[in-house]
Structures are given as C-alpha cells and as structure tokens.
Design a protein around this motif. Structure first.
Motif, mmCIF file in Angstrom:
data_model
loop_
_atom_site.group_PDB
_atom_site.id
_atom_site.type_symbol
_atom_site.label_atom_id
_atom_site.label_comp_id
_atom_site.label_asym_id
_atom_site.label_seq_id
_atom_site.Cartn_x
_atom_site.Cartn_y
_atom_site.Cartn_z
ATOM 1 N N LEU A 157 0.874 -1.179 0.000
ATOM 2 C CA LEU A 157 0.000 0.000 0.000
ATOM 3 C C LEU A 157 0.904 1.219 0.000
ATOM 4 N N TYR A 158 0.915 1.943 -1.129
ATOM 5 C CA TYR A 158 1.927 2.992 -1.336
ATOM 6 C C TYR A 158 1.320 4.391 -1.253
ATOM 7 N N PHE A 159 2.055 5.266 -0.545
ATOM 8 C CA PHE A 159 1.679 6.668 -0.418
ATOM 9 C C PHE A 159 2.807 7.536 -0.983
ATOM 10 N N HIS A 160 2.495 8.323 -2.006
ATOM 11 C CA HIS A 160 3.499 9.138 -2.681
ATOM 12 C C HIS A 160 3.935 10.311 -1.819
ATOM 13 N N GLY A 161 5.144 10.804 -2.078
ATOM 14 C CA GLY A 161 5.631 12.012 -1.438
ATOM 15 C C GLY A 161 5.216 13.251 -2.212
ATOM 16 N N GLY A 162 5.708 14.416 -1.733
ATOM 17 C CA GLY A 162 5.382 15.670 -2.390
ATOM 18 C C GLY A 162 4.978 16.753 -1.415
ATOM 19 N N TYR A 164 3.095 16.874 0.943
ATOM 20 C CA TYR A 164 1.666 16.820 1.254
ATOM 21 C C TYR A 164 0.814 17.747 0.390
ATOM 22 N N PHE A 165 1.438 18.499 -0.533
ATOM 23 C CA PHE A 165 0.602 19.329 -1.409
ATOM 24 C C PHE A 165 0.922 19.140 -2.886
ATOM 25 N N LEU A 166 1.907 18.311 -3.202
ATOM 26 C CA LEU A 166 2.290 18.069 -4.585
ATOM 27 C C LEU A 166 2.242 16.569 -4.902
ATOM 28 N N CYS A 167 2.293 16.287 -6.193
ATOM 29 C CA CYS A 167 2.453 14.924 -6.732
ATOM 30 C C CYS A 167 1.191 14.080 -6.600
ATOM 31 N N ASP A 168 1.309 12.834 -7.071
ATOM 32 C CA ASP A 168 0.130 12.026 -7.343
ATOM 33 C C ASP A 168 0.613 10.604 -7.638
ATOM 34 N N PRO A 169 -0.259 9.599 -7.577
ATOM 35 C CA PRO A 169 0.175 8.269 -8.009
ATOM 36 C C PRO A 169 0.765 8.235 -9.417
ATOM 37 N N CYS A 170 0.284 9.107 -10.308
ATOM 38 C CA CYS A 170 0.804 9.086 -11.679
ATOM 39 C C CYS A 170 2.280 9.484 -11.731
ATOM 40 N N THR A 171 2.750 10.317 -10.789
ATOM 41 C CA THR A 171 4.149 10.738 -10.783
ATOM 42 C C THR A 171 5.061 9.664 -10.223
ATOM 43 N N HIS A 172 4.484 8.703 -9.506
ATOM 44 C CA HIS A 172 5.289 7.686 -8.818
ATOM 45 C C HIS A 172 5.139 6.289 -9.435
ATOM 46 N N ARG A 173 4.562 6.224 -10.628
ATOM 47 C CA ARG A 173 4.401 4.910 -11.262
ATOM 48 C C ARG A 173 5.719 4.175 -11.478
ATOM 49 N N PRO A 174 6.792 4.851 -11.936
ATOM 50 C CA PRO A 174 8.057 4.115 -12.082
ATOM 51 C C PRO A 174 8.568 3.544 -10.759
ATOM 52 N N VAL A 175 8.347 4.274 -9.661
ATOM 53 C CA VAL A 175 8.803 3.809 -8.348
ATOM 54 C C VAL A 175 8.050 2.554 -7.932
ATOM 55 N N VAL A 176 6.717 2.605 -7.987
ATOM 56 C CA VAL A 176 5.951 1.453 -7.524
ATOM 57 C C VAL A 176 6.094 0.265 -8.473
ATOM 58 N N THR A 177 6.339 0.541 -9.744
ATOM 59 C CA THR A 177 6.579 -0.559 -10.676
ATOM 60 C C THR A 177 7.870 -1.288 -10.329
ATOM 61 N N GLN A 178 8.901 -0.543 -9.947
ATOM 62 C CA GLN A 178 10.143 -1.178 -9.506
ATOM 63 C C GLN A 178 9.909 -2.055 -8.284
ATOM 64 N N LEU A 179 9.118 -1.562 -7.329
ATOM 65 C CA LEU A 179 8.828 -2.362 -6.142
ATOM 66 C C LEU A 179 8.069 -3.628 -6.512
ATOM 67 N N ARG A 186 1.514 -6.953 -5.872
ATOM 68 C CA ARG A 186 0.655 -5.899 -6.392
ATOM 69 C C ARG A 186 0.858 -4.664 -5.519
ATOM 70 N N VAL A 187 0.744 -3.501 -6.128
ATOM 71 C CA VAL A 187 0.883 -2.250 -5.387
ATOM 72 C C VAL A 187 -0.388 -1.439 -5.571
ATOM 73 N N LEU A 188 -0.961 -0.991 -4.452
ATOM 74 C CA LEU A 188 -2.085 -0.060 -4.508
ATOM 75 C C LEU A 188 -1.557 1.315 -4.122
ATOM 76 N N SER A 189 -1.518 2.219 -5.101
ATOM 77 C CA SER A 189 -0.962 3.560 -4.916
ATOM 78 C C SER A 189 -2.120 4.538 -4.743
#
Length: 491
Positions: A157-162, A164-179, A186-189
């Motif tokens: 279960l993944y929570f993106h950084g930013g 707390y006011f920036l970014c989104d799961p779409c910005t972190h897709r390469p990161v969670v794909t690596q994991l 499976r990763v739920l972002s």
C-alpha cells in the motif's frame, strides 16, 4: 517549479542552467567541489539541477497542477485505476479518537469528512518496450493481467511524497513498478487528498480508508480480501510520514477502540506486516541539525528564516487556495498541531511504538536524516524491530530521482528484501541489524554498522527541546499572521 511539458519551455530552462552545469563539472573535475569524496559527478549534477528547479515561486494551485500532470501509461507496467467507495463517518471518527488520545496540548485541526478514495493498482508488465502503451481494455481486465503477472500474495500500500501538497500516483508509477518487479507484489498507490485545500487529517483519513478497503473489500471491488499479514505500507518523504502516522493510528486504535464500523460491518483493527519508508519526513518543524549540516548534499534547501524574527509562511503569489482563511503558517497543519504525533511522528513518546511491526527507514545523507534516525532510535527502544540503511552523500529520495544508479538499485533491492522478510515473519527486534544503522559508503565501496544510540548526538531531552522551541516560533508567527489578517478584515 514551472511548466516543462512544452518543448520550447523545457529547452529554455535547460539553456538557463548551462552555466550551472559547466561550473559543477569543472569544480568536480579539479576536485574543488564541496562534495568531493561524497558524491560522484552524476549525483552532484542531479542535486544541483533539481535544486535549481525547486524555486516554488508560482501560486500553490499552479504548482499542484504542474506536479500532477499525468504523463500517460506506457512501458513495463500495468495500471488499473479504481475508486474505493466512501464508507461511514466511523472512519473519520476513529481518526479523531486517535488524535484526541495522543494530544499533548491544545492542538486544533480541521474535520475533513470522509470521501471516496481514488487509487491505482500497479504491477510490473513483462515483455514490452519502454514506449509500449497499455492495451485499450477495461480497468478490470487490466487488473486481471496485473494479477496474472504478480507472483506473490503480498500487497504494498503505497503513499506518494510531495510535501503533502504536490504529486500524485501518476508521478510515482516508475517507483511502484520497480517495487512490484522486485517483490512480485501488487501495489495499490493512493491518491489521498492534498493540502492546503485538505489539511491534516484528511490524508490520514484517506489512508485508513485505503488500508481497511484492502482487508475488507467494499462491494464492487476488483480485489479479494488481503490479510493484514500480507500488507506492507510504503512511501517516500511525506508519503513516508503518512505510512508512519497511519501505523501510529492503528496502534492507538488497537489500544482505545479496537473495532470500527466499515461498510456495514464491525471489523477489528489489525496491524500490517511492516512499514517500508524512503527518506520519511518525520519532523514538520525542521528542528534537527541535519537540515543545515547535510544541506550541501541535498536538493532540499535548509530553513533560511532567522529564529529571532517573526516566522512567516512560504512566500508565493496568492491564489484561491493559499493563503488559507484564516491564515496559517504551514500548508499541512495548524501551527499548534505541528508536534502532534500524527503530524510529526518524531514527537511521539517511545512507548507508543510498543508492539509495532517491522519498520524500514532508508535514507541518504540528507536534510531529513536526523529526524529519521531519532524516530528509529525511539522505535528500537520501545522494543519494536527497525532496520535503517543510510547512503553516504546521497540526497533526499535518491531511489526515486536516481533509479538506475548502483545506490538506487541497492535501495530497491533492500526494500524488496525487507517486504519479503516482513511478510514471512522473519523480522524481530532481536534479529541482526535491528537497532543498528547500515551506513553504506561512497560508491557502495564499503559498509559499517553504527548503533542507533550513537547515530545522532542529541539526547531525547535535547531533541524535545529543539522541537518545542521551533514549534513555539511557528505558533507565535501564526498568531501574528492571524492578528494582521483580522485587522485587514475589519477594514
């Protein structure tokens, strides 16, 4: 932070930075760089260029829009978009109970409400080129393909950084794909609500909704129930903060309110298998020495305001979401709540971490390192298992911004190993490396073990005093800001 999706704008921004790039290369080559022996040329250039972009000189709303622009889904990843249905208000009520139980003063906060939570199931997709688009099939069919390629029952279960006011799961897709690739999971972002429109505890309510939805899927969910023993919470920076405060919320609820109403059922509060964080943001007041001492290696600038002056919020052009009305100092939380354990987990009493599952903290030699190390020390002293890896000379979230480097690869390998071991139940407080930092030298040329009680030369009392003083400075600044605002309103 400006718009870089336009090729002409991007070229202009690159040309502006040519002198910086040349200077960095020259000083590195003649070994007169301030980071010689700590960072190779690639790392130093990466830090210098990212630092030059982090100017934050446009309105907050524009910064948000620029940071969450979806680049599209292509390459070796499956992404299935879902919406987790809104549950009863009991989820919000449970979070508020945890906040109230952990209060140490007169902390105030917003009542966020409960909302549907958008998220992305993400997994590794094999056998495709980097520009291959996803097939035009339903989200359910994409999820089925994702599950077919997932080789493990673990769910991250993944929570993106930013911040707390920036970014989104779409910005972190390469990161969670690596994991996903390294774990077979499976990763739920999660697309949690962003500040300043949705300040504390909106993101925490969304995080709890997502966690409970994994274990007890609402009607219409794509996934089957996931045992909590198969779930690992993970996140970077502010997302690392959200992982840790969600864990603290679960620990607190187990103590004061062990069941919760969720989609028509009374369900127990269970703990995940583990928590894996990258450069977690643990101190909203930025009080620890490393914010200054390690800034030379980091793209995050140190605080510049003089503690003898009145504290002021970030200076950006006004828009309809910032400044808040009434104004506050911090984008995420009221100043009187900055030392609440569910805002700054470094402030939590060590006994609150008793019975916590294994926690991984991976970090560079960065501005946030002291706060992560202090938190790790307190978790360890509470008797819970904690594993720390620190990479010499590496900046904040280096695993995300420097994925292809040896340090980046080691970060993902270590995180994947931790996830596997946590789910397998192999982690315990007395196991090797629990209670020690693995300090990884420049270019991975060597490692050494450092006891956690030797990692930060500050006692718990000295840490708490630093936190108190910086929090008070911000609180006084917020009071003055609100006084000025009230005077203007009266006019």
């Amino acid at each position: 932070m400006g718009k870089l999706d336009n090729p002409i704008s991007l070229l202009r921004e690159i040309l502006i930075r040519v002198p910086l790039i040349i200077k960095t290369i020259f000083l590195h080559a003649i070994r007169l760089s301030h980071v010689t022996g700590k960072q190779d040329l690639r790392t130093e250039l990466t830090v210098a260029v990212i630092r030059s972009f982090l100017t934050f000189n446009s309105p907050i709303g524009q910064q948000q829009k620029d940071s969450i622009r979806d680049p599209g889904i292509k390459g070796p990843m499956w992404v299935s978009k879902v919406t987790l249905p809104q549950p009863e208000n009991d989820v919000q009520d449970a979070v508020i109970k945890a906040i109230e139980d952990l209060k140490v003063g007169d902390e105030t906060y917003s009542i966020p409400g409960v909302a549907p939570v958008e998220a992305e199931w993400t997994g590794h997709r094999s056998g495709v080129e980097k520009n291959t688009p996803q097939p035009d099939i339903s989200e359910e069919a994409k999820y089925e393909e994702l599950c077919r390629e997932s080789t493990d029952e673990t769910v991250i279960l993944y929570f993106h950084g930013g911040i707390y006011f920036l970014c989104d799961p779409c910005t972190h897709r390469p990161v969670v794909t690596q994991l996903s690739k390294r774990t077979g999971a499976r990763v739920l972002s999660v697309r949690y609500r962003l500040a300043p429109q949705n300040p504390f505890p909106a993101a925490l309510v969304d995080a709890l909704v997502a966690y409970l939805s994994l274990i007890y899927p609402p009607p219409g969910s794509l996934h089957d129930p996931v045992p909590p023993s198969k779930i690992v919470l993970a996140g970077d920076s502010a997302g690392g903060n959200l992982c840790i405060v969600l864990l603290q919320t679960l620990l607190t609820l187990r103590r004061i309110c062990p069941t919760i109403r969720f989609h028509g059922r009374d369900i127990p509060i269970d703990l995940p298998a583990g928590v894996a964080t990258s450069s977690p943001w643990c101190d909203m007041t930025r009080s620890m020495p490393s914010v200054h001492h390690n800034s030379i290696y980091d793209f995050i600038a140190p605080p510049t305001q003089d503690p003898a002056s009145i504290y002021r919020p970030i200076s950006v052009p006004d828009d309809d979401i910032w400044p808040a009305k009434p104004p506050r100092i911090d984008l995420y939380a009221n100043a009187n709540a900055l030392l609440h354990p569910l805002v700054s987990p470094i402030a939590a009493r060590k006994d609150l971490w008793k019975d916590a599952p294994p926690v991984l903290i991976a970090m560079g030699e960065e501005g946030l390192s002291d706060e992560g190390l202090v938190l790790a020390r307190r978790i360890h002293e509470a008797g819970a298992p904690v594993v720390v890896e620190q990479f010499e000379g590496m900046p904040h979230c280096f695993g995300m911004v420097m994925m292809g480097t040896p340090s980046g690869r080691r970060f993902y390998d270590v995180t994947a190993e931790f996830c596997r071991d946590a789910v397998a139940g192999k982690m315990a407080a007395g196991t090797p490396l629990s209670g020690e930092i693995t300090y990884i030298g420049y270019k991975l040329l060597g490692t050494r073990q450092i006891p956690l009680d030797k990692a930060v030369p500050l006692t718990d009392e000295e840490v708490d005093e630093r936190l108190r003083m910086n929090a008070q400075w911000r609180l006084e600044g917020e009071r003055e800001l609100q006084r000025e605002w009230l005077e203007k309103v009266k006019l």
